[in-house]
Design a protein around this motif. Structure first.
Motif, short mmCIF file in Angstrom:
data_model
loop_
_atom_site.label_atom_id
_atom_site.label_comp_id
_atom_site.label_asym_id
_atom_site.label_seq_id
_atom_site.Cartn_x
_atom_site.Cartn_y
_atom_site.Cartn_z
N SER A 196 19.69 32.73 -16.73
CA SER A 196 18.63 31.75 -16.51
C SER A 196 17.85 32.06 -15.24
CB SER A 196 19.25 30.35 -16.41
OG SER A 196 18.47 29.49 -15.65
N LEU A 197 16.52 31.96 -15.31
CA LEU A 197 15.69 32.22 -14.12
C LEU A 197 15.87 31.11 -13.09
CD1 LEU A 197 12.35 33.58 -15.67
CD2 LEU A 197 14.33 34.85 -14.81
N THR A 198 15.97 29.86 -13.55
CA THR A 198 16.13 28.75 -12.60
C THR A 198 17.47 28.83 -11.89
OG1 THR A 198 16.83 27.38 -14.47
CG2 THR A 198 14.55 27.12 -13.71
N ALA A 199 18.48 29.35 -12.59
CA ALA A 199 19.81 29.47 -11.97
C ALA A 199 19.79 30.43 -10.79
CB ALA A 199 20.83 29.93 -13.01
N ARG A 200 18.87 31.38 -10.80
CA ARG A 200 18.78 32.34 -9.70
C ARG A 200 18.38 31.62 -8.40
NH1 ARG A 200 16.25 37.89 -12.33
NH2 ARG A 200 17.51 37.85 -14.24
N ALA A 201 17.46 30.67 -8.52
CA ALA A 201 17.07 29.90 -7.34
C ALA A 201 18.18 28.93 -6.93
CB ALA A 201 15.78 29.12 -7.63
N GLU A 202 18.83 28.35 -7.93
CA GLU A 202 19.91 27.39 -7.65
C GLU A 202 21.07 28.05 -6.92
OE1 GLU A 202 20.46 26.04 -11.63
OE2 GLU A 202 18.96 24.43 -11.45
N ALA A 203 21.22 29.36 -7.09
CA ALA A 203 22.28 30.08 -6.38
C ALA A 203 22.10 29.98 -4.87
CB ALA A 203 22.30 31.55 -6.82
N PHE A 204 20.84 29.77 -4.41
CA PHE A 204 20.56 29.63 -2.99
C PHE A 204 20.50 28.16 -2.57
CE2 PHE A 204 18.73 33.73 -4.24
CZ PHE A 204 19.30 34.57 -3.30
N GLY A 205 20.88 27.26 -3.48
CA GLY A 205 20.80 25.84 -3.17
C GLY A 205 19.39 25.29 -3.27
N ILE A 206 18.50 26.01 -3.95
CA ILE A 206 17.12 25.57 -4.11
C ILE A 206 17.00 24.77 -5.40
CG2 ILE A 206 14.74 26.37 -4.53
CD1 ILE A 206 15.39 28.86 -2.85
N GLU A 207 16.40 23.59 -5.32
CA GLU A 207 16.16 22.80 -6.53
C GLU A 207 15.17 23.54 -7.42
OE1 GLU A 207 15.47 18.45 -6.49
OE2 GLU A 207 15.99 18.58 -4.37
N ALA A 208 15.51 23.66 -8.69
CA ALA A 208 14.67 24.43 -9.62
C ALA A 208 14.35 23.58 -10.84
CB ALA A 208 15.39 25.71 -10.03
N PHE A 209 13.14 23.74 -11.35
CA PHE A 209 12.67 22.93 -12.47
C PHE A 209 12.01 23.83 -13.52
CE2 PHE A 209 12.51 20.59 -8.55
CZ PHE A 209 13.02 19.33 -8.85
N LYS A 210 12.17 23.45 -14.78
CA LYS A 210 11.48 24.14 -15.87
C LYS A 210 10.48 23.16 -16.47
CE LYS A 210 13.76 27.04 -18.64
NZ LYS A 210 14.46 27.69 -19.78
N PHE A 238 11.62 25.74 -6.68
CA PHE A 238 11.36 26.81 -7.63
C PHE A 238 10.92 26.19 -8.95
CE2 PHE A 238 12.43 29.79 -11.00
CZ PHE A 238 12.22 31.06 -10.47
N LEU A 239 9.84 26.71 -9.53
CA LEU A 239 9.34 26.24 -10.82
C LEU A 239 9.33 27.39 -11.82
CD1 LEU A 239 6.10 24.19 -9.93
CD2 LEU A 239 8.28 23.29 -10.72
N GLU A 240 9.83 27.14 -13.01
CA GLU A 240 9.63 28.08 -14.12
C GLU A 240 8.68 27.40 -15.09
OE1 GLU A 240 11.84 30.29 -17.87
OE2 GLU A 240 13.09 29.27 -16.37
N LEU A 241 7.49 28.00 -15.27
CA LEU A 241 6.46 27.42 -16.11
C LEU A 241 6.34 28.25 -17.39
CD1 LEU A 241 4.99 27.54 -12.84
CD2 LEU A 241 4.29 25.43 -14.01
N GLU A 242 6.70 27.64 -18.51
CA GLU A 242 6.69 28.36 -19.78
C GLU A 242 5.27 28.39 -20.34
OE1 GLU A 242 10.90 27.62 -21.81
OE2 GLU A 242 9.91 25.73 -21.29
N THR A 243 4.71 29.59 -20.45
CA THR A 243 3.31 29.74 -20.82
C THR A 243 3.13 30.98 -21.67
OG1 THR A 243 1.04 29.76 -19.92
CG2 THR A 243 2.74 30.92 -18.63
#
Length: 329
Positions: A196-210, A238-243
């Motif tokens: 998961s791309l969002t999980a990569r940011a979460e590994a640093f404790g960064i809140e991530a959203f899709k 961190f934002l993952e924007l599905e486009t």
């Protein structure tokens, strides 16, 4: 009651401006593509068509003082952050009235007056710049926020993980906005990005959203909340924007069936187009009529046609400028 009325009016203005900005991006790209096809524009360019709700949804949540960094597919970001057609087309055609006096071209447009720190032809190349901008804001006590745009393919760059680590450690006011259009150049994202791309940011404790990158209101609503939190020192995010990009990787990538089907492209265009969807919403909610929207579209088309004609007739930089902005005075 008066308060509710005022709010509705503001929403109406905001919504119409978001629609206008998305149409401006699509219209700009249609004209840029024609300039390439008619051999009037030097070099390659990468179309943003289909991804308009991402740039507009995010940039409408920012002020002129807020910064963005862009990508090789950057025209949408530039226009959404306030760039004018004339200066944009002049830049694409290498003319002196362009944002970078004709020296940047499609992939290196910067517009400091609106907080656009620049597009970047290097994949993931602006990640360090965006993080540095956020560090500057924190050190100076400024309350501006920086948004770093990049594609799903850029998540393979090691720099992203270095800067996210720093940003998380120092709570920097930066939003990493990953535009996941399903393809890293000519390869499906799922074939180049494990997990998961969002999980990569979460590994640093960064809140991530899709978020659905074809829904301008969903993108804008989330970005407004995250920008407000960044200003309070709660970043990074961190934002993952599905486009989806309608054109090929670049304007010369025309026969695409070897890596994606025409049926897939048709489905996104017919059923998930961000402009068509938002236009339907505006009419349904009584915010604008079909006639008003058609008039707006025609006005934008005329603006673009006039700007192209202006840029074609505009002068090139003088030869004496060849080393301008290369060396410090």
């Amino acid at each position: 009651m008066a308060k509710a009325k005022a709010k509705t009016k503001t929403n109406t203005e905001d919504y119409l401006r978001m629609y206008r900005q998305m149409v401006r991006i699509r219209t700009f790209e249609d004209n840029a593509n024609q300039l390439y096809l008619s051999a009037k524009m030097p070099g390659l360019t990468h179309m943003y068509s289909g991804e308009e709700a991402v740039a507009v949804g995010i940039c409408e949540a920012l002020t002129d003082d807020d910064r963005i960094t862009s990508t090789h597919r950057g025209h949408g970001h530039c226009v959404a952050k306030g760039a004018e057609f004339k200066e944009m087309f002049c830049e694409l055609l290498g003319k002196e009235e362009g944002y970078c006096r004709g020296k940047g071209g499609s992939m290196h447009i910067a517009d400091q007056s609106h907080g656009n720190l620049g597009a970047n032809a290097i994949v993931g190349g602006s990640m360090g710049i965006a993080t540095g901008s956020a560090l500057r804001a924190k050190l100076n006590g400024d309350d501006d926020v920086t948004v770093c745009f990049f594609g799903d393919g850029a998540t393979a760059q090691g720099l992203l993980y270095e800067v996210m680590n720093m940003a998380a450690l120092w709570n920097l006011p930066v939003i990493y906005a990953c535009e996941n259009n399903g393809y890293s150049e000519y390869t499906k994202t799922e074939e180049i990005a494990a997990g998961s791309l969002t999980a990569r940011a979460e590994a640093f404790g960064i809140e991530a959203f899709k978020v659905d990158g074809q829904d301008v209101l969903a993108v804008n609503d989330l970005t407004q909340k995250l920008v407000a939190r960044c200003r309070k020192g709660e970043g990074p995010f961190f934002l993952e924007l599905e486009t989806y990009r309608y054109h090929g990787h670049h304007v010369g990538d025309i026969n695409r069936e070897y890596y994606r089907s025409k049926d897939e492209e048709k489905d996104w265009k017919q059923n998930r187009d961000p402009i068509v969807r938002f236009r339907g919403y505006l009419v349904e909610q009584g915010i604008a009529t079909e006639e008003e929207i058609e008039a707006m579209n025609a006005e934008i088309e005329k603006d673009a046609t006039d700007a192209v004609a202006y840029a074609e007739a505009a002068p090139y930089p003088d030869a004496s400028e060849v080393d301008m902005h290369v060396y410090a005075d």
